[in-house]
Enzyme design. Sequence first.
Site, PDB file in Angstrom:
ATOM      1  N   CYS A  94       0.815  -1.234   0.000  1.00  0.00           N
ATOM      2  CA  CYS A  94       0.000   0.000   0.000  1.00  0.00           C
ATOM      3  C   CYS A  94       0.840   1.272   0.000  1.00  0.00           C
ATOM      4  O   CYS A  94       0.304   2.373  -0.055  1.00  0.00           O
ATOM      5  CB  CYS A  94      -0.968   0.016   1.179  1.00  0.00           C
ATOM      6  SG  CYS A  94      -0.190   0.359   2.775  1.00  0.00           S
ATOM      7  N   ASP A 126      -0.825 -13.952  31.985  1.00  0.00           N
ATOM      8  CA  ASP A 126      -0.416 -14.842  30.899  1.00  0.00           C
ATOM      9  C   ASP A 126       1.101 -14.728  30.720  1.00  0.00           C
ATOM     10  O   ASP A 126       1.618 -13.658  30.409  1.00  0.00           O
ATOM     11  CB  ASP A 126      -1.147 -14.394  29.624  1.00  0.00           C
ATOM     12  CG  ASP A 126      -0.824 -15.253  28.415  1.00  0.00           C
ATOM     13  OD1 ASP A 126       0.192 -15.970  28.430  1.00  0.00           O
ATOM     14  OD2 ASP A 126      -1.598 -15.198  27.440  1.00  0.00           O
TER      15      ASP A 126
END
Length: 412
Positions: A220, A338
């Site tokens: 892009c 986590d």
Amino acid sequence: MAGNSDPLSPRAKLAVTAGRAVAAASRAAGRGSGSVIGGRVALKLDPDLLARLAQHLDVILVSATNGKTTTTRLIAEALRAAGPVVSNALGANMPAGITSALAGGSDAKYAVIEVDEKYLAGVARDTDPKCIALLNLSRDQLDRAAETRMMAEHWREGLAGSKAVVVANADDPLVVWAASSSPNVVWVAAGQMWKDDAWSCPSCGGVMQRPGDDWFCGECGFRRPTPSWALSGDHVLDPHGSAWPIHLQLPGRANKANAASSAAVAAVFGVPPQVALERMYQVQAVAGRYDVVQFQQRDLRLLLAKNPAGWLETFSLIDPPPTPVILSVNARSADGTDTSWLWDVDYTRLTGHPIFVLGDRKLDLAVRLEVANQSFQVCDTLDQAVQLAPPGRIEVIANYTAFQDLRRRVGN
């Protein structure tokens, strides 16, 4: 000046007073600084208090995944050349802690505020900042922070059309994409060691090309902007091409990058780079980070590393092998519960160091080190690890709550 031309309303004054009283009670009970609980009480009594307190200040917001506490300190030191500064120097970086900090700065001209990434858009809306510094975005607290592109999108939407001067790291594609919605951006080439969160284009999802220090999307055309400030070795290059030496007591490349961004922010307020960089020399340690402490007749250097990007930068700071290294990892709510991020850290960089492992999640870390073919010993306490460590200064690397635990143990 704050509080002069438009004094706080009776309700706001009551909120500030109540917040201070609760904070003082919390400190007296030995529950920490009290800034968060004090701010919460104050905001309950006056939900618009943050906006009221910021009204007469030139507000500078600093947000990032890594380096925001240190950069906040460096900017605050630099801006003291131009007037009194209030800052949340201890890192209470959500609205309650920020409100507490501003409530204590009645004579300040500048407010230099560290903001948690998730709260940046809301705090910017409330405080109408003159300048926002965006340093980096990387994976952190995986159980509750959105993945990095979502965070960048949150910033991009929140900063769209902002009147603030945005000082942003041109080397982090996520930061560039987030900052590009702002009409007034100053780009700083501050570098980026950790690149694993920016291999796909944040704009279109295409694969990012990274020739040398440059980057662009082949699909892009999204690309690295041309920076007007740059870190170059031990110097900051300003927009005129002048090179200013960086004088820091803080170690490592990452802190030189923080100094480069801080000099660009200071210049927005008319503080010249030479003055800004000389003032940054005052900062020796930031909330205990980089402190060398004595414990059991040994020198321990305390280093904070909370996520893969931070561990990578920290490994580049430590003394060469065979310097002993103590690693401590917790997974309490302030750290994120986590620990899968441990697998993103390249622990082979510790080869040759005697390693000692501590913390609530020492077994998670032990498994990771085993897979990385590192030799290590699992210990129950800091005292045990220090006794087992061979002679010499010990490097101690810990994540957030583990770092606080260690500071308490060494009396820092």
